[in-house]
Design a protein around this motif. Structure first.
Motif, PDB file in Angstrom:
ATOM      1  N   SER A   1       0.820  -1.216   0.000  1.00 56.80           N
ATOM      2  CA  SER A   1       0.000   0.000   0.000  1.00 56.80           C
ATOM      3  C   SER A   1       0.852   1.263   0.000  1.00 56.80           C
ATOM      4  O   SER A   1       0.334   2.356  -0.169  1.00 56.80           O
ATOM      5  CB  SER A   1      -0.994   0.002   1.168  1.00 56.80           C
TER       6      SER A   1
ATOM      7  N   GLU B   1      -6.299   0.691   3.885  1.00 58.86           N
ATOM      8  CA  GLU B   1      -6.879   1.618   2.905  1.00 58.86           C
ATOM      9  C   GLU B   1      -6.553   3.063   3.266  1.00 58.86           C
ATOM     10  O   GLU B   1      -6.270   3.880   2.388  1.00 58.86           O
ATOM     11  CB  GLU B   1      -8.391   1.418   2.797  1.00 58.86           C
TER      12      GLU B   1
ATOM     13  N   GLN C   1      -3.040   3.582   2.268  1.00 59.31           N
ATOM     14  CA  GLN C   1      -2.992   3.670   0.813  1.00 59.31           C
ATOM     15  C   GLN C   1      -3.389   5.074   0.348  1.00 59.31           C
ATOM     16  O   GLN C   1      -2.854   5.582  -0.629  1.00 59.31           O
ATOM     17  CB  GLN C   1      -3.951   2.629   0.233  1.00 59.31           C
TER      18      GLN C   1
ATOM     19  N   ARG D   1      -3.025   6.773  -5.456  1.00 56.83           N
ATOM     20  CA  ARG D   1      -3.848   5.655  -4.958  1.00 56.83           C
ATOM     21  C   ARG D   1      -5.094   6.229  -4.301  1.00 56.83           C
ATOM     22  O   ARG D   1      -5.058   7.291  -3.697  1.00 56.83           O
ATOM     23  CB  ARG D   1      -3.078   4.814  -3.934  1.00 56.83           C
TER      24      ARG D   1
END
Length: 175
Positions: free
Chosen positions: A27, A127, A130, A136
């Motif tokens: 990530s 997430e 990320q 991203r």
């Protein structure tokens, strides 16, 4: 069964840490650094199964995913990436379940719920991380997919352990 898993608990925790390290590293990479499109273009020149996937389309992450919208290689890469999400979190859920198994003796609900909850939290953190990486986008849909992978792995594992324990008890009675 619990004694066997307790003896191997350190190994399961080691796998959890290793998987998390891979996820953290992954990530941290931009999409450009980890795209598999060049690889797919090189090895799938004939675009296999193109006709089979040409009618597939669905919404994911606020975008309509389809062969027509994304092109063959990006559409195939989408499935590879999401399959990787599901699979790695399935494995993480299994490893966490095994690492925590002996802590919840006699309570199979907690043996399943706590590892699933922790894995879902780790997916949300991943997430978020990320989102700090250039190029991203963090997606709630990915957290849901990751959580589903973890739950699938945990349910399969607990089912297998249930069957093993059932046969062990049955064999002891017949002796």
């Amino acid at each position: 069964m619990s004694d066997i898993l307790k003896r191997k608990e350190k190994w399961f925790w080691g796998l959890v840490v290793a998987i998390e390290a891979v996820l953290f590293y992954s990530s941290s990479m931009t999409y450009k650094q980890q795209t598999s499109v060049p690889f797919l273009e090189k090895y799938l020149k004939n675009e296999p199964f193109k006709n089979n996937i040409s009618n597939i389309g669905f919404h994911y992450g606020g975008k309509y995913q389809s062969l027509k919208n994304d092109g063959y290689y990006h559409f195939v890469e989408f499935f590879v990436r999401k399959g990787a999400h599901f699979s790695i979190y399935l494995l993480l859920g299994v490893c966490l379940c095994l690492a925590l198994y002996s802590y919840f003796k006699g309570n199979n609900f907690l043996r399943m719920f706590i590892p699933w909850l922790v894995t879902t939290g780790l997916a949300a953190f991943d997430e978020f991380h990320q989102g700090l990486t250039g190029g991203r986008t963090p997606l709630v849909d990915d957290v849901i997919l990751d959580s589903a992978g973890a739950l699938t792995g945990i349910i399969i594992l607990m089912s297998v352990l249930y069957v093993i324990n059932h046969f062990r008890k049955h064999n002891k009675k017949s002796l």
